[in-house]
Motif scaffolding. Structure first.
Motif, PDB file in Angstrom:
ATOM      1  N   GLY A  55      28.612 -15.851  49.167  1.00 53.75           N
ATOM      2  CA  GLY A  55      29.401 -16.784  49.964  1.00 53.75           C
ATOM      3  C   GLY A  55      30.875 -16.648  49.686  1.00 53.75           C
ATOM      4  O   GLY A  55      31.294 -16.035  48.695  1.00 53.75           O
ATOM      5  N   LEU A  56      31.683 -17.220  50.549  1.00 57.13           N
ATOM      6  CA  LEU A  56      33.131 -17.108  50.428  1.00 57.13           C
ATOM      7  C   LEU A  56      33.646 -17.726  49.135  1.00 57.13           C
ATOM      8  O   LEU A  56      34.603 -17.224  48.533  1.00 57.13           O
ATOM      9  N   SER A  57      33.016 -18.797  48.677  1.00 55.41           N
ATOM     10  CA  SER A  57      33.500 -19.482  47.479  1.00 55.41           C
ATOM     11  C   SER A  57      33.450 -18.572  46.256  1.00 55.41           C
ATOM     12  O   SER A  57      34.291 -18.699  45.356  1.00 55.41           O
ATOM     13  N   THR A  58      32.483 -17.659  46.223  1.00 60.74           N
ATOM     14  CA  THR A  58      32.409 -16.755  45.074  1.00 60.74           C
ATOM     15  C   THR A  58      33.575 -15.780  45.069  1.00 60.74           C
ATOM     16  O   THR A  58      34.058 -15.390  44.004  1.00 60.74           O
ATOM     17  N   PHE A  59      34.038 -15.372  46.251  1.00 60.35           N
ATOM     18  CA  PHE A  59      35.238 -14.540  46.330  1.00 60.35           C
ATOM     19  C   PHE A  59      36.467 -15.332  45.881  1.00 60.35           C
ATOM     20  O   PHE A  59      37.320 -14.807  45.154  1.00 60.35           O
ATOM     21  N   LYS A  60      36.562 -16.586  46.312  1.00 57.21           N
ATOM     22  CA  LYS A  60      37.704 -17.412  45.923  1.00 57.21           C
ATOM     23  C   LYS A  60      37.769 -17.560  44.402  1.00 57.21           C
ATOM     24  O   LYS A  60      38.838 -17.416  43.792  1.00 57.21           O
ATOM     25  N   ASP A  61      36.637 -17.843  43.794  1.00 55.85           N
ATOM     26  CA  ASP A  61      36.614 -18.000  42.340  1.00 55.85           C
ATOM     27  C   ASP A  61      36.981 -16.694  41.643  1.00 55.85           C
ATOM     28  O   ASP A  61      37.699 -16.700  40.636  1.00 55.85           O
ATOM     29  N   TYR A  62      36.477 -15.589  42.166  1.00 52.65           N
ATOM     30  CA  TYR A  62      36.761 -14.290  41.549  1.00 52.65           C
ATOM     31  C   TYR A  62      38.246 -13.950  41.661  1.00 52.65           C
ATOM     32  O   TYR A  62      38.885 -13.573  40.667  1.00 52.65           O
ATOM     33  N   TYR A  63      38.816 -14.072  42.834  1.00 49.23           N
ATOM     34  CA  TYR A  63      40.244 -13.778  42.992  1.00 49.23           C
ATOM     35  C   TYR A  63      41.092 -14.710  42.123  1.00 49.23           C
ATOM     36  O   TYR A  63      42.099 -14.287  41.532  1.00 49.23           O
TER      37      TYR A  63
END
Length: 342
Positions: free
Chosen positions: A83-91
């Motif tokens: 999901g998009l939230s996992t990208f947000k957390d990673y970045y």
């Protein structure tokens, strides 16, 4: 030695048995103090290392070996994000927590932000990621768009590669290209051709994971040629020494790409030590292990040598969102004995 003539050499490998006073034996074990003596006086800049996968022992060993700055590209973490939230957390971790963690060991941390090629094949999620990338690429410490490019060389990978090249042009940021593990030569040529088609200045583009069959074309077209010293699957450092001897130092840089796989965060200082043993000049070694990376990524306007050339001062009591890193004065495990990375 080190003439940049881009000619194919007919001489045998420097690592084959020869009557050569500078011959490197097929196996060398160095104690930590012997290894440090080889690289004494050098500073190193690793322009491609995935510190989110590494431990504090790695940071300690890196600092002791002379690594003063790193760039951490956004990459695939080993399993698909859902999901998009996992990208947000990673970045957010790349521009926040990892930047702090690195500073606690005296190492300056930068990153590149992008949608990696593997996850470009999930079109629904990739479209969502493209919408948030502009929220991160202008943050402090972000020195490029990357790592982007091809993996299986699909139509979707090309679609999002092109979109991110346009994003890099708009932001005036360097690009860090991931070249595929399979069918590398075709993928590398395709990556460069598309970058030129989009009007990118090759001096703003670092083509990574090169080998002997790609290096000449990359350099001839004006791109930076990065080499990953990564055991088994990419380049060993003995091969890297031969490439530097043949092609010289201009626009060539070395990185470790150390991640969650079998990899070595000391790949750059170990390769430098091997070059010293081979008799390559210190000026050439400095260019391929330090200066060229700075030259390429300082085009972002974010890298200033004065920020790290004399090391970073850090307070072990500092915290990031209430969390500390330096607890109890742990000591590094100095078990990095082998000079070779095969």
């Amino acid at each position: 030695m080190c003439e940049n003539n881009h000619q194919t050499s007919n001489h045998p490998s420097h690592f084959e048995n020869q009557n050569d006073s500078n011959e490197i034996p097929t196996h060398v074990e160095l104690k930590w103090d012997e290894f440090q003596e080889k690289i004494r006086g050098f500073r190193f800049f690793d322009p491609h290392i995935h510190m989110v996968s590494r431990t504090t022992d790695d940071y300690q060993n890196m600092a002791q070996a002379g690594i003063v700055a790193v760039i951490e590209p956004a990459f695939w973490v080993g399993q698909p994000r859902t999901g998009l939230s996992t990208f947000k957390d990673y970045y957010s971790s790349l521009v926040g927590w990892e930047r702090f963690r690195s500073s606690q060991f005296g190492i300056k941390h930068y990153c590149t932000i992008g949608l990696n090629s593997r996850e470009a094949n999930n079109e629904r999620l990739a479209d969502e990621v493209m919408e948030i990338l502009p929220l991160y690429i202008y943050k402090e410490g972000v020195v490029g768009i990357g790592e982007i490019g091809f993996d299986d060389q699909t139509e979707l990978e090309e679609k999002y590669y092109r979109l991110q090249l346009e994003l890099a042009k708009e932001a005036k940021l360097p690009v860090q290209i991931h070249t595929p593990h399979r069918d590398k030569k075709r993928g590398t040529e395709r990556s460069m051709s598309i970058a030129l088609e989009h009007g990118l200045d090759p001096s703003f583009v670092v083509v990574d994971h090169n080998n002997e069959e790609t290096v000449k074309s990359v350099l001839d077209q004006g791109f930076y040629a990065a080499f990953t010293i990564y055991p088994f699957t990419k380049m060993g450092n003995k091969r890297m020494v031969s490439i530097v001897e043949e092609y010289g130092a201009e626009k060539i840089m070395i990185n470790s790409s150390a991640d969650w796989g079998i990899s070595d965060p000391l790949a750059i200082p170990k390769t430098a030590a091997l070059m010293v043993s081979r008799g390559i000049s210190h000026d050439v070694i400095r260019k391929v292990t330090y200066e060229n990376a700075i030259e390429a990524f300082s085009k972002s306007g974010q890298i200033h040598i004065s920020d790290f050339e004399n090391g970073l001062s850090s307070d072990p009591s500092d915290k990031f969102h209430g969390n500390s890193v330096l607890r109890g004065g742990q000591q590094p495990k100095r078990n990095q004995n082998s000079l070779f990375i095969d």
